[in-house]
Design an enzyme around this catalytic site. Sequence first.
Site, PDB file in Angstrom:
ATOM      1  N   GLU A  49      -6.968   5.908  10.109  1.00  0.00           N
ATOM      2  CA  GLU A  49      -5.706   5.198  10.319  1.00  0.00           C
ATOM      3  C   GLU A  49      -5.391   4.394   9.059  1.00  0.00           C
ATOM      4  O   GLU A  49      -6.211   3.614   8.581  1.00  0.00           O
ATOM      5  CB  GLU A  49      -5.820   4.278  11.546  1.00  0.00           C
ATOM      6  CG  GLU A  49      -4.521   3.582  11.866  1.00  0.00           C
ATOM      7  CD  GLU A  49      -4.376   3.224  13.350  1.00  0.00           C
ATOM      8  OE1 GLU A  49      -5.181   3.685  14.180  1.00  0.00           O
ATOM      9  OE2 GLU A  49      -3.437   2.474  13.665  1.00  0.00           O
ATOM     10  N   ASN A 100      -8.841   0.325  16.723  1.00  0.00           N
ATOM     11  CA  ASN A 100      -8.269   1.039  17.870  1.00  0.00           C
ATOM     12  C   ASN A 100      -9.388   1.961  18.349  1.00  0.00           C
ATOM     13  O   ASN A 100      -9.448   3.132  18.011  1.00  0.00           O
ATOM     14  CB  ASN A 100      -7.037   1.840  17.458  1.00  0.00           C
ATOM     15  CG  ASN A 100      -5.870   0.921  17.108  1.00  0.00           C
ATOM     16  OD1 ASN A 100      -5.728  -0.164  17.676  1.00  0.00           O
ATOM     17  ND2 ASN A 100      -5.035   1.344  16.172  1.00  0.00           N
ATOM     18  N   LYS A 119     -10.466  -5.680  18.939  1.00  0.00           N
ATOM     19  CA  LYS A 119      -9.007  -5.793  18.966  1.00  0.00           C
ATOM     20  C   LYS A 119      -8.614  -5.698  20.434  1.00  0.00           C
ATOM     21  O   LYS A 119      -8.853  -4.661  21.073  1.00  0.00           O
ATOM     22  CB  LYS A 119      -8.380  -4.651  18.168  1.00  0.00           C
ATOM     23  CG  LYS A 119      -6.857  -4.533  18.311  1.00  0.00           C
ATOM     24  CD  LYS A 119      -6.308  -3.432  17.398  1.00  0.00           C
ATOM     25  CE  LYS A 119      -4.811  -3.248  17.557  1.00  0.00           C
ATOM     26  NZ  LYS A 119      -4.267  -2.218  16.644  1.00  0.00           N
ATOM     27  N   GLU A 122      -1.089  -4.086  20.512  1.00  0.00           N
ATOM     28  CA  GLU A 122      -0.634  -2.708  20.312  1.00  0.00           C
ATOM     29  C   GLU A 122      -1.225  -1.762  21.356  1.00  0.00           C
ATOM     30  O   GLU A 122      -1.716  -0.684  21.035  1.00  0.00           O
ATOM     31  CB  GLU A 122      -0.974  -2.235  18.895  1.00  0.00           C
ATOM     32  CG  GLU A 122      -0.301  -3.079  17.831  1.00  0.00           C
ATOM     33  CD  GLU A 122      -0.487  -2.549  16.414  1.00  0.00           C
ATOM     34  OE1 GLU A 122       0.505  -2.548  15.679  1.00  0.00           O
ATOM     35  OE2 GLU A 122      -1.604  -2.159  16.058  1.00  0.00           O
ATOM     36  N   ARG A 174       7.691 -12.454  16.403  1.00  0.00           N
ATOM     37  CA  ARG A 174       6.362 -11.855  16.286  1.00  0.00           C
ATOM     38  C   ARG A 174       5.428 -12.730  15.458  1.00  0.00           C
ATOM     39  O   ARG A 174       4.225 -12.796  15.720  1.00  0.00           O
ATOM     40  CB  ARG A 174       6.507 -10.475  15.644  1.00  0.00           C
ATOM     41  CG  ARG A 174       5.187  -9.825  15.361  1.00  0.00           C
ATOM     42  CD  ARG A 174       5.379  -8.438  14.785  1.00  0.00           C
ATOM     43  NE  ARG A 174       4.095  -7.895  14.388  1.00  0.00           N
ATOM     44  CZ  ARG A 174       3.937  -6.786  13.704  1.00  0.00           C
ATOM     45  NH1 ARG A 174       4.982  -6.070  13.362  1.00  0.00           N
ATOM     46  NH2 ARG A 174       2.743  -6.366  13.379  1.00  0.00           N
ATOM     47  N   LYS A 207      -5.524 -12.150  10.168  1.00  0.00           N
ATOM     48  CA  LYS A 207      -4.903 -11.476   9.024  1.00  0.00           C
ATOM     49  C   LYS A 207      -4.359 -12.499   8.036  1.00  0.00           C
ATOM     50  O   LYS A 207      -4.003 -13.612   8.420  1.00  0.00           O
ATOM     51  CB  LYS A 207      -3.774 -10.547   9.485  1.00  0.00           C
ATOM     52  CG  LYS A 207      -4.284  -9.273  10.140  1.00  0.00           C
ATOM     53  CD  LYS A 207      -3.171  -8.248  10.356  1.00  0.00           C
ATOM     54  CE  LYS A 207      -3.744  -7.021  11.068  1.00  0.00           C
ATOM     55  NZ  LYS A 207      -2.729  -5.986  11.325  1.00  0.00           N
ATOM     56  N   ASP A 259       1.955  -8.685   9.156  1.00  0.00           N
ATOM     57  CA  ASP A 259       1.105  -7.508   9.026  1.00  0.00           C
ATOM     58  C   ASP A 259       0.965  -6.989   7.596  1.00  0.00           C
ATOM     59  O   ASP A 259       1.578  -5.981   7.265  1.00  0.00           O
ATOM     60  CB  ASP A 259       1.655  -6.385   9.923  1.00  0.00           C
ATOM     61  CG  ASP A 259       0.647  -5.279  10.114  1.00  0.00           C
ATOM     62  OD1 ASP A 259      -0.530  -5.506   9.838  1.00  0.00           O
ATOM     63  OD2 ASP A 259       1.057  -4.191  10.549  1.00  0.00           O
ATOM     64  N   GLU A 313      -8.764 -11.633   7.202  1.00  0.00           N
ATOM     65  CA  GLU A 313      -8.715 -10.165   7.117  1.00  0.00           C
ATOM     66  C   GLU A 313      -7.639  -9.767   6.122  1.00  0.00           C
ATOM     67  O   GLU A 313      -6.472 -10.121   6.287  1.00  0.00           O
ATOM     68  CB  GLU A 313      -8.418  -9.579   8.504  1.00  0.00           C
ATOM     69  CG  GLU A 313      -8.256  -8.065   8.509  1.00  0.00           C
ATOM     70  CD  GLU A 313      -7.988  -7.492   9.913  1.00  0.00           C
ATOM     71  OE1 GLU A 313      -8.456  -8.075  10.905  1.00  0.00           O
ATOM     72  OE2 GLU A 313      -7.299  -6.460   9.986  1.00  0.00           O
ATOM     73  N   GLU A 370      -1.267   0.275   3.073  1.00  0.00           N
ATOM     74  CA  GLU A 370      -0.331   0.759   4.093  1.00  0.00           C
ATOM     75  C   GLU A 370       1.112   0.424   3.742  1.00  0.00           C
ATOM     76  O   GLU A 370       2.013   1.244   3.933  1.00  0.00           O
ATOM     77  CB  GLU A 370      -0.704   0.136   5.451  1.00  0.00           C
ATOM     78  CG  GLU A 370       0.284   0.438   6.563  1.00  0.00           C
ATOM     79  CD  GLU A 370      -0.093  -0.207   7.893  1.00  0.00           C
ATOM     80  OE1 GLU A 370      -1.153  -0.864   7.975  1.00  0.00           O
ATOM     81  OE2 GLU A 370       0.677  -0.057   8.861  1.00  0.00           O
ATOM     82  N   HIS A 400       8.676  -6.149   6.165  1.00  0.00           N
ATOM     83  CA  HIS A 400       8.725  -5.042   7.114  1.00  0.00           C
ATOM     84  C   HIS A 400      10.025  -4.240   7.041  1.00  0.00           C
ATOM     85  O   HIS A 400      10.652  -3.942   8.060  1.00  0.00           O
ATOM     86  CB  HIS A 400       8.520  -5.567   8.535  1.00  0.00           C
ATOM     87  CG  HIS A 400       7.499  -4.749   9.283  1.00  0.00           C
ATOM     88  ND1 HIS A 400       7.625  -3.399   9.439  1.00  0.00           N
ATOM     89  CD2 HIS A 400       6.334  -5.088   9.877  1.00  0.00           C
ATOM     90  CE1 HIS A 400       6.579  -2.935  10.105  1.00  0.00           C
ATOM     91  NE2 HIS A 400       5.772  -3.947  10.377  1.00  0.00           N
TER      92      HIS A 400
HETATM   93  O1  GCW Z   1      -1.122  -2.843  10.286  1.00  0.00           O
HETATM   94  C1  GCW Z   1      -1.016  -2.426  11.606  1.00  0.00           C
HETATM   95  C2  GCW Z   1      -1.162  -0.967  11.498  1.00  0.00           C
HETATM   96  C3  GCW Z   1      -1.936  -0.335  12.615  1.00  0.00           C
HETATM   97  C4  GCW Z   1      -3.218  -1.132  12.816  1.00  0.00           C
HETATM   98  C5  GCW Z   1      -2.846  -2.549  13.210  1.00  0.00           C
HETATM   99  C6  GCW Z   1      -4.053  -3.459  13.372  1.00  0.00           C
HETATM  100  C7  GCW Z   1      -5.400  -0.375  13.395  1.00  0.00           C
HETATM  101  O2  GCW Z   1       0.096  -0.378  11.342  1.00  0.00           O
HETATM  102  O3  GCW Z   1      -2.191   0.993  12.236  1.00  0.00           O
HETATM  103  O4  GCW Z   1      -4.068  -0.546  13.764  1.00  0.00           O
HETATM  104  O5  GCW Z   1      -2.035  -3.124  12.239  1.00  0.00           O
HETATM  105  O6  GCW Z   1      -4.343  -4.188  12.431  1.00  0.00           O
HETATM  106  O7  GCW Z   1      -4.694  -3.445  14.401  1.00  0.00           O
END
Ligand code: GCW
Length: 720
Positions: free
Chosen positions: A184, A227, A304, A308, A353, A377, A382, A404, A410, A538
């Site tokens: 991923e 995940n 996690k 999501e 968010r 994070k 994100d 993190e 990405e 984003h």
């Molecule tokens: O950055 C987002 C990503 C997902 C990721 C999620 C997370 C592993 O698009 O792909 O899933 O965060 O950090 O859990």
Amino acid sequence: MFRRAMAAMLASAALLAPLGAARAEDGYQLWLRYPRLAEAPRAALAARAGAIVALHRSPTIDVAVAEVQRGLAGLTGSAPAVLSQPQGNAIVLATVPEAARLGIGGLDAAPLGEEGFRIVSRSVAGKPALVIVANKDAGLLYGAFRLLELAEMGTPLDTIDVTSAPKLQLRMLNHWDNLDRSVERGYAGQSIWDWWKLPGYADPRYTDYARANASIGINGTVLNNVNAVKESLTPRYIAKAAKLADIFRPYHIRVYLSARFSAPIELGHLKTADPLDPAVQAWWKDKADELYRAIPDFGGFLVKANSEGQPGPQDYHRTHAEGANLLARAVAPHGGIVIYRAFVYSQDNPKDRARQAYDDFKPLDGQFDPNVIVQVKNGAIDFQPREPFHPLFGGMPKTPLMAEFQITKEYLGFATHLVYLGPLFEEVLRSDTLANGRGSTVARVLEGKVAPERLTGMAGVANIGDDRDWSGSTFNQANWYAYGRFAWDPEVSAEAVAREWTAMTFTPDPRFVGPVVAMMMGSREAAVDYMTPLGLAHQMATGHHYGPGPWVGNLARPDWNPTYYAHADASGIGFDRTKSGSDAVDQYAPALARLLADPKTTPERDLLWFHHVGWDYRMQSGRTLWDEMVTHYDRGVADVAAMQRTWATLRPYVDPERYAQAEAFLIAQHDEAVWWRDASIAWFSTKSQRPLPAGAAPPAHSLDYYEALQFPFAPGHPGG
Ligand code: GCW
């Protein structure tokens, strides 16, 4: 005649040949290339490295010694013998008491801790020696790598005296690797874990992976995607993880697993995964016991939950603390820990968010067991090209927090864009939370200096795959390297790290290092400029996040849409996070929240993150916001063009393989920077309704063209 011409050619080639030019390489060796040193430093090293003395042996000492032999074979041309008796003209690996027995006193053991080391030049048996001293074998291993690096960088060895100890305990990689070998958000091929063939066949790569990580101080790895699927916790896969743990153990790297919260239902056939249910507690305890039978030094679980679509304690109306403590109590008897992610991106997300993690976790401060650390994070959304630091840093004084970062890119151009993340790490870590007066930087929060904490750490989402060069490009290797350096010392300088990496990966020739480091240091800002300037976030296309998609506004959940983040309309652009909007600024310490509440005292780089401002808002440059935005997009593109020019001048210093790859990738990056710029301007000008500033080129295509672009099969995207 012919001979004379050849000789002349060779002579002139020798004159032109840059110092220590890299030989043809495919990138597999990373920064551990150990090229032959020039004459003087080689002689200086050889004079102190006639033998390797290890006063005791262990699996960790054995790999340290093997690395020193390998390094010296490359740097000096000969791999010396390994002795157990002290002698001079040697590299000596000694614990503090062993060093004292050799007559090397005055070494203070305390600052070295469990993993630190000191490297000193001392006389042993009347001859010069390089002595690596540590309290534990792990420190000797780290010291061995550092010594090789210092020697390679031409550090004067006769006066060497270097002490280094990590400021964080957990220095982890998180692999988002699936059991089918897809990764991923991975852009460097398939997973390096060949799960199917494990444990019977262990790819030699696993050892090189461990070497590379040990060389930068990484001491933990989470093997599977957050995940998580239930199969990772079955006996079959535990045996596979155990094999990897056996390979990594000598390198002082522990294995961790991501745990699926609902596993008691899926594997244990229980009716619930409720953390307060005794049967659920017993199931996790048994599972932990089983894991520790297979992996006695198993690190623990990464979780996690309720994010999501992942299962979690909130499914049973329990808190994240109750969920974390459930797993923590299962591993506690074995010395294990739980790393619980604060990235909660849930279905019922009210108005912002960016508020969510703080709103969920802040009230739980102080409720986590001592063997839990919450992983936050770097920013509240994100891994965007730029985000202000996450308000949870400084917001949970009674809870150990680890940061993190995403090493894989990405949102930063996948494998091909040259974006050095050192400046991003540095910017976040140096940000002052003002949580406990001035100087409460994120780095110091992580180090436990702002509020004392038992566990400390940092996690990086790995950019490692089975591509021959591990990371999808040579320059992506720098991000893996830099991450390790920042996890060791969150206060290190991104530029110093770039220098080290460049010198070791290519050549220490200053004519090469200077321009490359300058290019790397500017590269992240360039990406911010051509993708999401001035605090935008984003704006990437849906799902795969490849390329621009600022117009996307029709997805089911509001916060899946770029339009939600930019909030562009006729009146202006930006997300109002002040009191008149979501009031997310209030999640920061009051002294900082006050500054962020006013656009005039908000750093311009974060302006649109915190404020919705009019298109004609006056920026510090004197330009209107709209003109300033366009200027930033243009600057991003121009910076990539400048990187291309820089790289072209460096051809003589680089082997053709790595030169050509970076050259091709920079062309792709330039094309994509233009695409980002043009598509963004095409879209936002429909909102701003203002002309482009004088001299700015109109987008190459109409908005329809950009909106129609589709990218099936983009890499790293779950479900293609
Ligand atoms: O950055 C987002 C990503 C997902 C990721 C999620 C997370 C592993 O698009 O792909 O899933 O965060 O950090 O859990």
